[in-house]
Motif scaffolding. Structure first.
Motif, PDB file in Angstrom:
ATOM      1  N   GLY A  46       0.834  -1.189   0.000  1.00  0.00           N
ATOM      2  CA  GLY A  46       0.000   0.000   0.000  1.00  0.00           C
ATOM      3  C   GLY A  46       0.877   1.250   0.000  1.00  0.00           C
ATOM      4  N   ALA A  47       0.635   2.142   0.943  1.00  0.00           N
ATOM      5  CA  ALA A  47       1.425   3.357   1.053  1.00  0.00           C
ATOM      6  C   ALA A  47       2.550   3.229   2.074  1.00  0.00           C
ATOM      7  CB  ALA A  47       0.519   4.531   1.431  1.00  0.00           C
ATOM      8  N   LEU A  48       2.826   1.997   2.536  1.00  0.00           N
ATOM      9  CA  LEU A  48       3.816   1.789   3.589  1.00  0.00           C
ATOM     10  C   LEU A  48       5.078   1.124   3.056  1.00  0.00           C
ATOM     11  CD1 LEU A  48       1.507   0.412   6.427  1.00  0.00           C
ATOM     12  CD2 LEU A  48       2.388   2.743   6.188  1.00  0.00           C
ATOM     13  N   PRO A  49       6.238   1.764   3.155  1.00  0.00           N
ATOM     14  CA  PRO A  49       7.502   1.077   2.884  1.00  0.00           C
ATOM     15  C   PRO A  49       7.857   0.203   4.078  1.00  0.00           C
ATOM     16  CG  PRO A  49       7.914   3.381   3.432  1.00  0.00           C
ATOM     17  CD  PRO A  49       6.428   3.187   3.463  1.00  0.00           C
ATOM     18  N   LEU A  50       8.182  -1.054   3.817  1.00  0.00           N
ATOM     19  CA  LEU A  50       8.411  -2.012   4.892  1.00  0.00           C
ATOM     20  C   LEU A  50       9.889  -2.317   5.125  1.00  0.00           C
ATOM     21  CD1 LEU A  50       5.607  -4.594   3.979  1.00  0.00           C
ATOM     22  CD2 LEU A  50       5.468  -2.692   5.602  1.00  0.00           C
TER      23      LEU A  50
END
Length: 296
Positions: free
Chosen positions: A177-181
């Motif tokens: 989604g909009a989250l860099p992990l």
């Protein structure tokens, strides 16, 4: 959508550590005006990867996450079969080796004699037919929201990194989604993506709902590795190669490049894009990132 100037840099499962002592070295030299200059430069170290008793390759790397790099390299080269059990991954810092032990036989001696060098430098090697590993690959039909692309680019580009600190390095980020992990860096873009592949394999992380972001070029090798990992979307702040685009179109991978500020170009898999953000509401990249881009 209006992006905030304040970017939350928390939330990474793994993030770069630009202050780590072993990753850079301070070097003195002279600048264009004849003045003494002191800068940080990225270290390179050899890492020899073994699969059971077979020596596979020696890679030049910055030296972090060697176990993930070895696992990911073997996985992306097709040397770890689907379902093959990894019994152990042993890293010897003094000998600069990683041994990956599996429950299967190692039969890559002949393939090691026949290899095709790619534009990925050093360890950028794909054995035999480069498309062989893509046979039967089906990538999931997921949505890619442009609001998420803009949010990812803004956060990643402002995250403290070796790329911003010293340059001469590539970054690859696993996103959801909009989250860099997970944000990995290395001297070769192939090493950075292999580290992510190794982390995913080690942690049993699914790929179908993920996006891969890279600071490097969208080459054939990057497209092949992303597709083989089962990730349906590959994005970059950099440009494309023609073969990379052709392969992405053939396997149905969404390929997005030149993602800087409000601008991007999609050359494959555009049907996954959901344009839910007004580009005019997104700010341009600041001068620091434009100067860095000019040196890539």
């Amino acid at each position: 959508m209006q992006l905030s100037e304040e970017i939350d840099l928390t939330g990474y499962l793994i993030a770069p550590d630009p202050c780590a002592a072993r990753l850079t070295r301070v070097v003195e030299g002279m600048d264009h005006a004849g003045r003494r200059a002191t800068i940080s430069v990225v270290e390179e170290r050899p890492l020899t990867i073994f699969l059971n008793a077979q020596e596979i390759v020696t890679a030049m790397t910055i030296g972090d996450y060697p176990e993930y790099l070895a696992l990911g390299f073997l996985r992306n080269q097709g040397m770890l079969a689907e379902g093959e059990r990894v019994l152990g991954v042993d890293y010897d810092e003094e000998l600069e080796t990683v041994v990956v032990r599996t429950d299967g036989r190692t039969t890559y001696e002949e393939k090691l004699k026949k290899k095709t060098r790619t534009s990925g430098c050093a360890v950028g090697t794909v054995f035999g037919d480069m498309m062989e590993g893509l046979e039967g690959v089906t990538l999931p039909e997921v949505e890619v929201r442009t609001s998420q692309l803009y949010a990812l680019a803004a956060k990643i580009n402002r995250t403290p990194s070796l790329y911003l600190e010293a340059g001469a390095i590539h970054g690859t980020v696993l996103c959801q989604g909009a989250l860099p992990l997970v944000y990995m860096e290395d001297v070769g873009r192939h090493n950075a993506v292999d580290k992510i592949a190794g982390w995913m394999l080690s942690e049993g992380v699914s790929a179908g709902d993920k996006l891969l972001y890279t600071t490097g070029r969208l080459t054939s090798e990057m497209v092949i590795k992303t597709a083989m990992m089962g990730i349906p979307v590959l994005a970059s702040r950099s440009g494309f190669t023609a073969w990379g685009v052709e392969i992405a179109q053939a396997v149905g991978l969404t390929l997005i490049g030149r993602l800087r500020g409000r601008r991007f170009v999609c050359l494959s898999g555009e049907e996954r894009l959901v344009r839910d953000a007004d580009p005019e509401s997104v700010g341009e990249e600041d001068s620091k990132h434009r100067r860095k881009s000019a040196r890539e």
